[in-house]
Design an enzyme around this catalytic site. Structure first.
Site, PDB file in Angstrom:
ATOM      1  N   ASP A  88       0.822  -1.212   0.000  1.00 30.83           N
ATOM      2  CA  ASP A  88       0.000   0.000   0.000  1.00 30.83           C
ATOM      3  C   ASP A  88       0.857   1.263   0.000  1.00 30.83           C
ATOM      4  OD1 ASP A  88      -1.637  -2.127   0.507  1.00 30.83           O
ATOM      5  OD2 ASP A  88      -2.849  -1.119   2.010  1.00 30.83           O
ATOM      6  N   GLU A 167      -5.290  -5.462  -6.461  1.00 32.05           N
ATOM      7  CA  GLU A 167      -6.022  -6.370  -5.568  1.00 32.05           C
ATOM      8  C   GLU A 167      -7.444  -5.844  -5.435  1.00 32.05           C
ATOM      9  OE1 GLU A 167      -3.374  -5.966  -2.081  1.00 32.05           O
ATOM     10  OE2 GLU A 167      -4.979  -4.767  -1.149  1.00 32.05           O
TER      11      GLU A 167
END
Length: 553
Positions: A88, A167
């Site tokens: 992230d 994702e």
């Protein structure tokens, strides 16, 4: 090693070509098998732990450098590894510089990515990726390209089909009843269909729902209730869940294929990585297949979308798109679209002939089926039949509603799930008239993936004069000499199907193939079980010549 081989067989059957590893680096045998299978690996660090320390002290930086060296040395000689990156958060300058220097010294020269989100780092720059959603969204969510939080530079939870999603998924996957009975207690099974707010052990640990809480099936069940109607038993709940997860998962993959041709102000979609392919333990969350290899509705929805030569119904504009992701040009194609009502009557029938698709070509707007503005129960079907030189190569059936899902974008933007202001109405599917279905199954010796030594040809026929056989499921099972099923867990788990969860209109047949390892029969008679939403379960001996019929209820 055997487990990796088994999962590769499942993944290739699904039609996936890339897996992402987030910080959990695998043994060398994993990469060797992926090399041989031709499955690409998007490798990288994990989020939410020490890998994302952007201001490491000297001792921590030394560990990070040594880690990068070890990772580079392990992965540099594996052609399956196509990328390496952070998760992230992008790395800080010290961590990024140390890792890149280590990889350069290792001669580990795959593309490096600064983040799984649309983040940027000092050396690598902007990653070009985005993440989310992670919880239930309806099929048309995936086709959206205009809603995102302009104040969020990371583009997180911008799930529409543009760019590359590193994702993303619609969250919960309720396994088949066979799989559920293997790992859930009777109390958990009762709560599964009676208590949507129950914090299931095989979900995440959070109580409550919404935002990043994934401990209940509340949002999935809320959509299921509003879209498909109330259920009355564990069996009816599991059946409805299979249908909903099939349509949403199929839409994710098909939307990214459909929008790969976008241009101008809307970026083309370049790929989607499903979060998550599976887990190492039984789960109701983020699975395309369960830890036991179970192939639920999410599995066959994804498999349908990922066929190498495929016809899809775009959920944003109702047109038909053709794609050819095989390695060669395909000529002599024809596509037929047929619209049916719930009584099985044809409302529209169109065909386009003499189509040629180059390898990797996607062609939009080939046909526009005429959708009814009203119909009994608000439900109709669209069937797409793609043929190559007259032979059927792809069959794709959609159940559609004249009342559409409407997303509340003000509540959805920036969140890992879709909020709806109104729901599509599929409750009419509960009132489908019973269909009469027959099946035949013949077997022969074969060499298949992961030790499969038997191939069965299964033909399922809807013998009804006017009723639709909806969402028909076939399984290979351990049977008795009399052709029934053995008691207990009798499913042959090594079975890999060419297609499943199919819908047949009056008089139609579809032939499926399945491979399996005969050793998994444990000496029992192989039988084929077939059931559907409006067809009661029946069994046929595999290798026999007679067909059996079932009338649904």
């Amino acid at each position: 090693s055997a487990d990796i081989a088994n999962q590769i067989a499942i993944i290739k059957n699904l039609g996936l070509n890339t897996l992402r590893l987030e910080g959990h680096f695998m043994p060398d045998d994993f990469y060797e098998q992926m090399d041989a299978a031709g499955i690409m690996i998007d490798s990288g660090y994990s989020c939410c732990d020490a890998w994302e320390n952007s201001s490491p002290n000297a001792a921590t930086l030394a560990v990070m450098t040594n880690s990068a060296t070890a990772i580079g040395q392990e992965q540099r000689n594996h052609p399956s590894v196509i990328a390496m990156g952070w998760s992230d958060n992008a790395p800080g300058s010290k961590q990024e510089s140390a890792a890149i220097a280590a990889w350069k010294a290792d001669d580990f020269d795959v593309p490096m990515l600064s983040s799984a989100e649309y983040n940027s780092s000092p050396i690598l720059g902007t990653s070009g990726q985005k993440e989310g959603p992670y919880d239930y969204v309806p099929p048309d969510y995936w086709y959206d390209t205009s809603h995102y939080d302009s104040s969020d530079s990371t583009r997180t939870n911008v799930g529409g089909s543009w760019g590359l999603g590193s994702e993303q998924s619609a969250g919960d996957t309720v396994p088949t009843l066979d799989s559920l009975n293997r790992f859930m207690s009777s109390a958990d099974l009762t709560n599964l269909w009676k208590n949507p707010s129950y914090n299931q052990f095989h979900l995440n640990y959070e109580n409550g729902h919404g935002n990043y809480k994934f401990g209940t099936l509340f949002l999935f069940d809320q959509a299921l209730t509003n879209r498909y109607g109330a259920w009355s038993s564990l069996n009816s709940y599991v059946e409805e869940a299979q249908i909903q997860e099939y349509e949403s998962t199929r839409a994710q993959f098909e939307a990214f294929m459909d929008h790969s041709t976008n241009s101008g102000s809307v970026s083309p979609s370049t790929g989607t990585i499903y979060w998550q392919a599976n887990k190492g333990w039984p789960s109701l969350l983020w699975n395309l297949y369960n830890s036991d290899g179970d192939q639920a509705g999410s599995f066959f929805g994804a498999k349908q979308a990922n066929q190498p030569l495929h016809a899809l119904l775009a959920q944003d504009n109702g047109t038909v798109t053709l794609d050819n992701v095989s390695g060669q040009s395909q000529s002599g194609l024809s596509i037929e679209s047929k619209v049916y009502n719930t009584a099985g009557s044809v409302l529209d029938d169109q065909t386009v002939n003499n189509v040629t698709l180059a390898s990797q070509q996607v062609r939009n707007g080939v046909i526009t089926p005429k959708a009814p503005t009203s119909t009994a129960g608000n439900v109709y079907f669209v069937e797409l039949l793609l043929k190559h030189n007259g032979n059927l190569v792809d069959r794709n059936v959609y159940w559609q509603s004249t009342k559409k899902d409407v997303i509340n974008w003000s509540s959805t933007t920036g969140n890992p799930q879709g909020a709806e202001s109104s729901y599509a109405d599929y409750t009419g599917l509960q009132s489908l008239a019973p269909a009469t279905v027959s099946a035949t199954a013949t077997a022969s010796a074969a060499t298949g993936p992961n030790g499969a030594d038997t191939s069965a040809t299964v033909t399922i026929t809807n013998t009804s004069a006017k009723n639709v056989g909806f969402f028909l499921r076939a399984d290979v099972r351990r049977g008795t000499a009399g052709g029934g099923e053995q008691s207990g867990d009798n499913q042959v788990m090594s079975a890999l199907w060419s297609d499943n969860d199919i819908t047949l209109f009056p008089g139609e047949s579809q032939t499926l193939t399945v491979t399996y390892n005969s050793a998994n029969l444990n000496g029992a008679t192989p039988v084929l079980s077939v059931f559907g939403s409006n067809v009661t379960k029946f069994d046929v001996v595999i290798g026999g010549t007679s067909a059996k019929h079932s009338t649904g209820s």
